[in-house]
Design a protein around this motif. Structure first.
Motif, short mmCIF file in Angstrom:
data_model
loop_
_atom_site.label_atom_id
_atom_site.label_comp_id
_atom_site.label_asym_id
_atom_site.label_seq_id
_atom_site.Cartn_x
_atom_site.Cartn_y
_atom_site.Cartn_z
N GLY A 19 2.51 1.87 -3.26
CA GLY A 19 1.55 2.43 -4.21
C GLY A 19 1.42 3.94 -4.04
O GLY A 19 1.33 4.68 -5.03
N GLU A 20 1.45 4.41 -2.79
CA GLU A 20 1.37 5.85 -2.52
C GLU A 20 2.62 6.57 -3.05
O GLU A 20 2.53 7.65 -3.64
CB GLU A 20 1.21 6.09 -1.02
CG GLU A 20 -0.15 5.62 -0.47
CD GLU A 20 -0.20 5.60 1.05
OE1 GLU A 20 0.75 6.10 1.70
OE2 GLU A 20 -1.19 5.06 1.60
N GLN A 36 5.89 1.67 -8.86
CA GLN A 36 5.63 0.76 -7.74
C GLN A 36 6.53 -0.48 -7.83
O GLN A 36 7.08 -0.93 -6.82
CB GLN A 36 4.16 0.34 -7.71
CG GLN A 36 3.83 -0.48 -6.45
CD GLN A 36 2.35 -0.78 -6.30
OE1 GLN A 36 1.58 -0.71 -7.26
NE2 GLN A 36 1.94 -1.13 -5.09
N GLU A 49 -0.68 4.91 -16.72
CA GLU A 49 -0.89 3.68 -15.93
C GLU A 49 0.40 2.87 -15.83
O GLU A 49 0.77 2.39 -14.76
CB GLU A 49 -2.00 2.82 -16.56
CG GLU A 49 -2.32 1.59 -15.73
CD GLU A 49 -3.33 0.66 -16.40
OE1 GLU A 49 -3.53 -0.45 -15.87
OE2 GLU A 49 -3.90 1.02 -17.44
N ARG A 99 2.91 4.47 -13.44
CA ARG A 99 2.64 4.19 -12.03
C ARG A 99 3.09 2.78 -11.66
O ARG A 99 3.69 2.56 -10.61
CB ARG A 99 1.14 4.36 -11.76
CG ARG A 99 0.82 4.36 -10.28
CD ARG A 99 -0.60 3.88 -10.00
NE ARG A 99 -0.74 3.64 -8.57
CZ ARG A 99 -0.32 2.53 -7.96
NH1 ARG A 99 0.28 1.57 -8.64
NH2 ARG A 99 -0.48 2.38 -6.65
N ASP A 100 2.79 1.81 -12.54
CA ASP A 100 3.20 0.42 -12.28
C ASP A 100 4.72 0.29 -12.22
O ASP A 100 5.27 -0.44 -11.38
CB ASP A 100 2.67 -0.52 -13.37
CG ASP A 100 1.17 -0.78 -13.26
OD1 ASP A 100 0.58 -0.40 -12.22
OD2 ASP A 100 0.60 -1.34 -14.21
N ALA A 102 4.99 9.24 -10.00
CA ALA A 102 4.43 9.26 -11.36
C ALA A 102 3.86 10.64 -11.68
O ALA A 102 4.04 11.16 -12.79
CB ALA A 102 3.35 8.19 -11.51
N GLU A 103 3.23 11.26 -10.69
CA GLU A 103 2.67 12.60 -10.89
C GLU A 103 3.78 13.61 -11.20
O GLU A 103 3.64 14.45 -12.09
CB GLU A 103 1.92 13.03 -9.61
CG GLU A 103 1.19 14.35 -9.75
CD GLU A 103 0.50 14.74 -8.44
OE1 GLU A 103 0.41 15.95 -8.19
OE2 GLU A 103 0.06 13.85 -7.69
N GLN A 128 0.84 -1.20 0.00
CA GLN A 128 0.00 0.00 0.00
C GLN A 128 0.88 1.26 0.00
O GLN A 128 0.65 2.20 -0.76
CB GLN A 128 -0.92 0.00 1.23
CG GLN A 128 -1.82 1.23 1.31
CD GLN A 128 -2.51 1.34 2.68
OE1 GLN A 128 -2.59 0.37 3.43
NE2 GLN A 128 -2.97 2.53 3.01
N ALA A 139 4.46 5.49 -5.50
CA ALA A 139 4.36 5.41 -6.97
C ALA A 139 3.45 6.50 -7.51
O ALA A 139 3.76 7.14 -8.52
CB ALA A 139 3.85 4.03 -7.38
N ASP A 140 2.32 6.72 -6.85
CA ASP A 140 1.39 7.77 -7.29
C ASP A 140 2.08 9.14 -7.30
O ASP A 140 1.96 9.91 -8.25
CB ASP A 140 0.16 7.83 -6.36
CG ASP A 140 -0.79 6.65 -6.57
OD1 ASP A 140 -0.74 6.05 -7.66
OD2 ASP A 140 -1.55 6.33 -5.65
N GLU A 141 2.82 9.41 -6.21
CA GLU A 141 3.46 10.72 -6.08
C GLU A 141 4.56 10.91 -7.13
O GLU A 141 4.65 11.94 -7.78
CB GLU A 141 4.03 10.89 -4.67
CG GLU A 141 4.63 12.27 -4.45
CD GLU A 141 4.76 12.62 -2.97
OE1 GLU A 141 5.09 13.78 -2.70
OE2 GLU A 141 4.54 11.76 -2.11
#
Length: 284
Positions: free
Chosen positions: A28-29, A88, A81, A84-85, A35-36, A25, A31-33
């Motif tokens: 994933g957070e 992560q 997408e 992001r993958d 990737a942004e 989890q 990765a989101d940051e």
């Protein structure tokens, strides 16, 4: 953001063994940051850590590989997408090392054949740790399992060739190999970023996706982020970011013993200093 992300990556690695779901989890957070940041238009400043202490090196390696993977994914115009993958998967790529004895991970000399064999089991250990996390994307699992596979089939654990591997895996494999060359366990063998890129291109071209490696070299430039340079003026600096349109004039943090690192200015070699690189220096 770097410090915050470094702490998150550290927590991912610490949680991996006892609470893999929480580790996934948190990854994933992160990765989101990331990737942004890398999907945005601006050119992010990147300081890849090379001065890490041994017991922290695993965390910085995972973060370096993630940032490098993002640079390459961006250069290859990877979709959001996949970006992001990749982030992560790169954060988690070495998660299996949580099950490798620390005396092997921290050994600062050559491993024995038995130790090396045990170390090479970490991709399988990583998949085993994450098998209960059913929501983990398949591409992320493939990165964990196959990030040491090489295009010519000479990698491990299965000796799979590039055409059978997802592009995401091929991207992380390049970033991982490059950071390992720059930050080797036997410190005196570490190469400068320029030497690492040159070695990969001249001696190991068959091991990597040629298109991706070419894009990686163009994206990092002549003086990749993290390179320590001596200027013609005699000043010393570390490269923080490069502009693909002007690779000879990167942005630098200039070393000044009177100014703490977190207060040092980042300046452009051409615009702010009217200076030039004389040569690159080894970190030692």
């Amino acid at each position: 953001k770097y410090v915050k992300t470094a702490n998150s990556v550290k927590n991912v690695m610490r949680l991996a063994n006892n609470n893999p779901r929480h580790a996934a989890q948190l990854s994933g957070e992160v990765a989101d940051e990331l990737a942004e940041i890398f999907l945005a238009e601006q050119n992010p400043y990147i300081h890849l850590m090379g001065d890490n202490v041994a017991d922290e090196s695993a965390y910085f390696h995972s973060l370096n590989v993630t940032v490098l993977s993002m640079i390459l994914a961006r250069a290859l115009d990877v979709d959001a997408e996949s970006m992001r993958d990749i982030a992560q998967g790169a954060v988690l790529h070495d998660v299996g090392k949580a099950l490798v004895p620390s005396q092997i991970l921290l050994k600062d000399e050559d491993l024995t054949a038995a130790e090396d064999k045990l170390l090479q089991m970490h991709p399988g250990y990583g998949i085993k740790l994450m098998q209960a996390v059913t929501e983990l994307p398949n591409r992320v699992r493939e990165i964990i399992m196959f990030h040491h596979e090489l295009a010519d089939g000479s990698g491990y654990p299965k000796g799979i060739k590039a055409d059978a591997l997802d592009q995401a895996v091929r991207i992380v494999a390049i970033a991982n190999a490059y950071d390992n060359l720059c930050n080797q366990r036997v410190v005196k063998r570490s190469r400068t970023p320029s030497e690492a890129l040159s070695h990969m291109y001249k001696n190991e071209l068959a091991k990597y996706d040629k298109t991706a490696l070419g894009a990686f070299i163009r994206a990092l430039g002549i003086y990749p982020p993290g390179t320590i340079v001596k200027l013609k003026s005699g000043r010393v600096g570390i490269v923080m970011s490069v502009d693909s349109a002007d690779l000879l004039h990167p942005d630098l943090m200039i070393y000044d013993p009177a100014i703490p690192k977190d207060e040092a200015a980042v300046v452009n070699l051409k615009r702010d200093l009217e200076d030039a690189v004389e040569r690159t220096l080894r970190p030692a």
